[in-house]
Scaffold this active site. Structure first.
Site, short mmCIF file in Angstrom:
data_model
loop_
_atom_site.label_atom_id
_atom_site.label_comp_id
_atom_site.label_asym_id
_atom_site.label_seq_id
_atom_site.Cartn_x
_atom_site.Cartn_y
_atom_site.Cartn_z
N ARG A 72 0.86 -1.19 0.00
CA ARG A 72 0.00 0.00 0.00
C ARG A 72 0.90 1.24 0.00
NH1 ARG A 72 -2.61 1.05 5.45
NH2 ARG A 72 -1.13 2.76 5.51
N HIS B 234 -3.95 4.64 4.69
CA HIS B 234 -5.05 3.68 4.82
C HIS B 234 -6.34 4.28 4.23
CE1 HIS B 234 -7.81 0.77 6.52
NE2 HIS B 234 -8.46 1.76 7.11
N TYR C 165 3.44 6.15 11.61
CA TYR C 165 3.89 4.78 11.86
C TYR C 165 4.90 4.27 10.83
CZ TYR C 165 -0.06 3.80 8.64
OH TYR C 165 -0.93 3.79 7.58
#
Ligand code: TPP
Length: 354
Positions: free
Chosen positions: A245, A249, A258
């Site tokens: 990805r 998100h 993160y």
């Protein structure tokens, strides 16, 4: 690990140059749609968008393996699959704008996209059991199968176990397609499961699990086509498509919070599938500038038309999210609805739309 790019000439694959170009076309359409949707969300056009940038090879490759009457169980992430199956782009936009009742209507056998994680997995197993029943007991002469899409995070849900268990016991014609994009929001794959891979989990259910380079659309297409063949013969398969990805998100997420914990991944895993595939097709003499330009122009026109159609409908009323589940709202949802009222008043939502 099945891989074509870097390992095989196109002439050593089951795919003609024309088929390979059609996969490229759908990847370009999917990439452009994702970029436009992201830009529209940033203008306040819709409340959120789950980007799939980096996952187009995996999704388009898998969709290309489906026959017209096979069932697809998508999620919020797998819009590239819907586009490759010729679901109108305007339908996807209208859904995201809260106006699914204005979708143009199509006869593609897709279930509605699942947002609750993994709930579609037992549904797909059940549809597979229904297909099997219709064929073996009622004499239906169809030969459909189901492809159930989900992310790596879904494999930790009870629904994953229940769905795969039923499919294994009842020989359900289902391919479980786990798109491992490394992240479940901020949780990396190595914290999701202590298993060596996701594919290996299939052993527990009595059927085969395979891994494929998800940034190689032809390898995904080949792997999923073989898995569907097996499923049609009563042997389900779990496919783990390894991709990455590239974006957040959703547009509500901030991956910089993160990213530092990102694992060291091999280059093929984070490679851009569209650039890599275009380079491969050019090397193979299967793609030229003229085709690329034609696809880009057609895609621009398709996108403009889709946005125009979606914009011709007023966006949905935010209060709609409270309808259609409870006849009488429970107290916590009544409180949330009241909070929404004051939020909309305070923020003058009309201004955002303008
Ligand atoms: C049952 C349920 N629990 C939690 C959530 C909140 N949630 C939304 S997306 C997500 C992560 C899913 O990750 P993955 O399955 O890997 O799919 P991806 O988003 O990467 O496509 C979670 C936990 C949810 N939607 N449904």
């Amino acid at each position: 690990m099945n891989r074509i790019i870097g390992d095989r000439d196109l002439s050593d694959t089951p795919f003609s140059p024309e088929q390979a170009r059609e996969v490229y076309r759908d990847m370009v359409r999917a990439r452009a749609f994702d970029e436009r949707a992201l830009a529209l969300q940033r203008r306040g056009w819709m409340s959120s968008w789950p980007p799939y940038r980096g996952q187009e090879g995996s999704q388009v490759g898998a969709a290309a393996a489906l026959e017209d009457d096979d069932w697809l169980f998508p999620t919020y992430r797998s819009n590239a699959m819907q586009i490759a199956r010729d679901v109108p782009m305007s339908d996807i936009l209208l859904f995201r704008r809260g106006r699914p009742e204005f979708e143009s209507g199509h006869d593609v056998p897709n279930f509605p996209q699942a947002v609750p994680i993994a709930t579609q997995i037992p549904h797909a197993a059940g549809v597979g059991m229904g297909i099997d029943y219709a064929q073996s007991v009622k004499g239906d002469d169809g030969n459909e199968a189901a492809l159930c899409y989900f992310g790596d995070g879904a494999t930790s849900e009870g629904d994953f176990h229940e769905g795969l268990n039923f499919a294994g016991v009842f020989d359900s014609p289902v391919v479980f397609f786990c798109e491992n994009n490394e992240w479940a929001i901020s949780l990396p794959r190595h914290k999701q499961t202590a298993s060596d891979s996701i594919a290996v989990k299939a052993q527990a259910y009595g059927f085969e699990g395979v891994q494929v380079d998800g940034n190689d659309p032809l390898a995904v297409r080949e792997t999923v086509a073989e898995a569907l063949e097996s499923a049609r013969n009563g042997d389900p398969v779990l496919v783990e498509s390894l991709t990455y990805r590239q974006g957040a998100h959703t547009t509500s997420d901030d991956p910089s919070q993160y990213e530092e914990t990102r694992e060291e991944l091999p280059e093929w895993r984070t490679a851009d599938p569209l650039e890599r595939y275009e380079e491969y097709l050019r090397e193979q003499g299967a793609l030229d500038d003229e085709f690329v330009e034609e696809v880009e122009n057609e895609t621009d026109a398709e996108l403009d038309e889709a946005v125009e159609r979606a914009e011709s409908v007023e966006p949905g009323d935010p209060h709609d999210v409270f309808d259609r589940v409870y006849a009488d709202l429970p107290p916590n949802l009544r409180d949330q609805k009241a909070w929404l009222d004051s939020f909309l008043t305070d923020h003058d939502v009309q201004e955002v739309d303008d």
